[in-house]
Design a protein around this motif. Sequence first.
Motif, PDB file in Angstrom:
ATOM      1  N   THR A  10     123.361  73.966  69.846  1.00  0.00           N
ATOM      2  CA  THR A  10     124.290  72.895  69.494  1.00  0.00           C
ATOM      3  C   THR A  10     123.732  72.112  68.313  1.00  0.00           C
ATOM      4  O   THR A  10     122.578  72.296  67.911  1.00  0.00           O
ATOM      5  N   THR A  11     124.529  71.207  67.775  1.00  0.00           N
ATOM      6  CA  THR A  11     124.062  70.370  66.670  1.00  0.00           C
ATOM      7  C   THR A  11     123.002  69.378  67.129  1.00  0.00           C
ATOM      8  O   THR A  11     122.252  68.841  66.313  1.00  0.00           O
ATOM      9  N   GLN A  12     122.922  69.115  68.435  1.00  0.00           N
ATOM     10  CA  GLN A  12     121.889  68.222  68.964  1.00  0.00           C
ATOM     11  C   GLN A  12     120.582  68.947  69.269  1.00  0.00           C
ATOM     12  O   GLN A  12     119.587  68.340  69.628  1.00  0.00           O
ATOM     13  N   GLY A  13     120.606  70.271  69.142  1.00  0.00           N
ATOM     14  CA  GLY A  13     119.424  71.071  69.470  1.00  0.00           C
ATOM     15  C   GLY A  13     119.547  71.628  70.878  1.00  0.00           C
ATOM     16  O   GLY A  13     120.132  71.001  71.752  1.00  0.00           O
ATOM     17  N   THR A  14     119.016  72.801  71.070  1.00  0.00           N
ATOM     18  CA  THR A  14     119.114  73.482  72.357  1.00  0.00           C
ATOM     19  C   THR A  14     117.765  74.048  72.747  1.00  0.00           C
ATOM     20  O   THR A  14     117.085  74.660  71.921  1.00  0.00           O
ATOM     21  N   VAL A  15     117.389  73.829  73.995  1.00  0.00           N
ATOM     22  CA  VAL A  15     116.200  74.470  74.535  1.00  0.00           C
ATOM     23  C   VAL A  15     116.663  75.783  75.148  1.00  0.00           C
ATOM     24  O   VAL A  15     117.478  75.794  76.076  1.00  0.00           O
ATOM     25  N   VAL A  16     116.190  76.885  74.616  1.00  0.00           N
ATOM     26  CA  VAL A  16     116.596  78.201  75.084  1.00  0.00           C
ATOM     27  C   VAL A  16     115.846  78.526  76.375  1.00  0.00           C
ATOM     28  O   VAL A  16     114.646  78.321  76.476  1.00  0.00           O
ATOM     29  N   THR A  17     116.590  79.032  77.353  1.00  0.00           N
ATOM     30  CA  THR A  17     116.013  79.437  78.626  1.00  0.00           C
ATOM     31  C   THR A  17     115.757  80.938  78.584  1.00  0.00           C
ATOM     32  O   THR A  17     116.659  81.716  78.279  1.00  0.00           O
ATOM     33  N   TYR A  18     114.534  81.328  78.873  1.00  0.00           N
ATOM     34  CA  TYR A  18     114.151  82.737  78.861  1.00  0.00           C
ATOM     35  C   TYR A  18     114.065  83.259  80.292  1.00  0.00           C
ATOM     36  O   TYR A  18     113.650  82.534  81.199  1.00  0.00           O
ATOM     37  N   ALA A  19     114.439  84.516  80.475  1.00  0.00           N
ATOM     38  CA  ALA A  19     114.366  85.180  81.770  1.00  0.00           C
ATOM     39  C   ALA A  19     113.264  86.225  81.735  1.00  0.00           C
ATOM     40  O   ALA A  19     112.976  86.790  80.670  1.00  0.00           O
ATOM     41  N   ALA A  20     112.680  86.485  82.883  1.00  0.00           N
ATOM     42  CA  ALA A  20     111.713  87.573  82.966  1.00  0.00           C
ATOM     43  C   ALA A  20     112.441  88.891  82.747  1.00  0.00           C
ATOM     44  O   ALA A  20     113.545  89.093  83.262  1.00  0.00           O
ATOM     45  N   ALA A  21     111.856  89.771  81.950  1.00  0.00           N
ATOM     46  CA  ALA A  21     112.446  91.090  81.720  1.00  0.00           C
ATOM     47  C   ALA A  21     112.512  91.835  83.046  1.00  0.00           C
ATOM     48  O   ALA A  21     111.534  91.880  83.789  1.00  0.00           O
ATOM     49  N   SER A  22     113.686  92.389  83.345  1.00  0.00           N
ATOM     50  CA  SER A  22     113.878  93.098  84.613  1.00  0.00           C
ATOM     51  C   SER A  22     113.306  94.507  84.537  1.00  0.00           C
ATOM     52  O   SER A  22     113.634  95.263  83.622  1.00  0.00           O
ATOM     53  N   GLY A  23     112.464  94.833  85.500  1.00  0.00           N
ATOM     54  CA  GLY A  23     111.934  96.189  85.579  1.00  0.00           C
ATOM     55  C   GLY A  23     112.974  97.127  86.166  1.00  0.00           C
ATOM     56  O   GLY A  23     114.075  96.733  86.532  1.00  0.00           O
ATOM     57  N   GLY A  24     112.657  98.379  86.248  1.00  0.00           N
ATOM     58  CA  GLY A  24     113.586  99.346  86.824  1.00  0.00           C
ATOM     59  C   GLY A  24     114.766  99.597  85.919  1.00  0.00           C
ATOM     60  O   GLY A  24     114.646 100.241  84.898  1.00  0.00           O
ATOM     61  N   GLY A  25     115.927  99.022  86.267  1.00  0.00           N
ATOM     62  CA  GLY A  25     117.145  99.253  85.507  1.00  0.00           C
ATOM     63  C   GLY A  25     117.309  98.426  84.262  1.00  0.00           C
ATOM     64  O   GLY A  25     118.237  98.653  83.493  1.00  0.00           O
ATOM     65  N   GLY A  26     116.446  97.452  84.025  1.00  0.00           N
ATOM     66  CA  GLY A  26     116.534  96.629  82.831  1.00  0.00           C
ATOM     67  C   GLY A  26     117.556  95.514  82.961  1.00  0.00           C
ATOM     68  O   GLY A  26     117.853  95.048  84.053  1.00  0.00           O
ATOM     69  N   ASP A  27     118.110  95.084  81.836  1.00  0.00           N
ATOM     70  CA  ASP A  27     119.062  93.975  81.777  1.00  0.00           C
ATOM     71  C   ASP A  27     120.310  94.404  81.023  1.00  0.00           C
ATOM     72  O   ASP A  27     120.301  95.400  80.303  1.00  0.00           O
ATOM     73  N   THR A  28     121.367  93.602  81.155  1.00  0.00           N
ATOM     74  CA  THR A  28     122.577  93.815  80.383  1.00  0.00           C
ATOM     75  C   THR A  28     122.851  92.557  79.563  1.00  0.00           C
ATOM     76  O   THR A  28     122.322  91.477  79.854  1.00  0.00           O
ATOM     77  N   PHE A  29     123.697  92.706  78.538  1.00  0.00           N
ATOM     78  CA  PHE A  29     124.043  91.596  77.653  1.00  0.00           C
ATOM     79  C   PHE A  29     125.407  91.878  77.052  1.00  0.00           C
ATOM     80  O   PHE A  29     125.864  93.026  77.044  1.00  0.00           O
ATOM     81  N   VAL A  30     126.046  90.823  76.550  1.00  0.00           N
ATOM     82  CA  VAL A  30     127.314  90.995  75.857  1.00  0.00           C
ATOM     83  C   VAL A  30     127.002  91.091  74.366  1.00  0.00           C
ATOM     84  O   VAL A  30     126.587  90.105  73.757  1.00  0.00           O
ATOM     85  N   PRO A  31     127.164  92.264  73.772  1.00  0.00           N
ATOM     86  CA  PRO A  31     126.865  92.420  72.345  1.00  0.00           C
ATOM     87  C   PRO A  31     127.805  91.558  71.495  1.00  0.00           C
ATOM     88  O   PRO A  31     128.978  91.396  71.832  1.00  0.00           O
ATOM     89  N   ALA A  32     127.276  91.022  70.413  1.00  0.00           N
ATOM     90  CA  ALA A  32     128.081  90.213  69.496  1.00  0.00           C
ATOM     91  C   ALA A  32     127.460  90.274  68.108  1.00  0.00           C
ATOM     92  O   ALA A  32     126.233  90.335  67.971  1.00  0.00           O
ATOM     93  N   ASP A  33     128.320  90.244  67.093  1.00  0.00           N
ATOM     94  CA  ASP A  33     127.819  90.263  65.716  1.00  0.00           C
ATOM     95  C   ASP A  33     127.009  89.020  65.391  1.00  0.00           C
ATOM     96  O   ASP A  33     126.167  89.044  64.502  1.00  0.00           O
ATOM     97  N   ASN A  34     127.260  87.933  66.120  1.00  0.00           N
ATOM     98  CA  ASN A  34     126.584  86.671  65.838  1.00  0.00           C
ATOM     99  C   ASN A  34     125.536  86.341  66.901  1.00  0.00           C
ATOM    100  O   ASN A  34     125.288  85.172  67.206  1.00  0.00           O
ATOM    101  N   ALA A  35     124.899  87.366  67.473  1.00  0.00           N
ATOM    102  CA  ALA A  35     123.891  87.125  68.506  1.00  0.00           C
ATOM    103  C   ALA A  35     122.687  88.043  68.305  1.00  0.00           C
ATOM    104  O   ALA A  35     122.783  89.093  67.676  1.00  0.00           O
ATOM    105  N   VAL A  36     121.562  87.604  68.875  1.00  0.00           N
ATOM    106  CA  VAL A  36     120.335  88.398  68.835  1.00  0.00           C
ATOM    107  C   VAL A  36     119.703  88.410  70.223  1.00  0.00           C
ATOM    108  O   VAL A  36     119.894  87.485  71.018  1.00  0.00           O
ATOM    109  N   LEU A  37     118.963  89.472  70.492  1.00  0.00           N
ATOM    110  CA  LEU A  37     118.123  89.545  71.676  1.00  0.00           C
ATOM    111  C   LEU A  37     116.726  89.126  71.225  1.00  0.00           C
ATOM    112  O   LEU A  37     116.168  89.715  70.302  1.00  0.00           O
ATOM    113  N   HIS A  38     116.185  88.082  71.861  1.00  0.00           N
ATOM    114  CA  HIS A  38     114.841  87.626  71.516  1.00  0.00           C
ATOM    115  C   HIS A  38     113.905  88.070  72.634  1.00  0.00           C
ATOM    116  O   HIS A  38     114.092  87.691  73.798  1.00  0.00           O
ATOM    117  N   VAL A  39     112.920  88.881  72.280  1.00  0.00           N
ATOM    118  CA  VAL A  39     111.950  89.402  73.235  1.00  0.00           C
ATOM    119  C   VAL A  39     110.594  88.796  72.920  1.00  0.00           C
ATOM    120  O   VAL A  39     110.103  88.910  71.795  1.00  0.00           O
TER     121      VAL A  39
END
Length: 110
Positions: A10-39
């Motif tokens: 947001t314009t006020q600043g955002t603290v990003v919440t990180y999740a532990a990487a899921s083992g086994g089957g991994g994770d899912t995400f909604v792909p978007a042209d205006n998004a990135v996966l941060h590892v």
Amino acid sequence: MALLATQYPTTQGTVVTYAAASGGGGDTFVPADNAVLHVKNGGGSSTNVTLATPSTVDGDLTVQDRVVAVANGADKFIRIPPAIYRDASTGVGTVTYSVTTSVTVAVIGL
């Protein structure tokens, strides 16, 4: 397998919440042209982040999955455009990790 919600700064600043990487089957995400996966890899060894590419070309040739190495103590931002990573049947993308110890992830909208 956890769905990683896209977090938009947001314009006020955002603290990003990180999740532990899921083992086994991994994770899912909604792909978007205006998004990135941060590892972020806080572990003692490198991890290979594998993004499934469910598409084909020329009707039957599969596209090789994208593998991104993230060294120990390092982090990477990976673009996740839907044209490459969106599964037509589920609408989401899939990511797996070779090592998950001390690896955290977030999807960040831009």
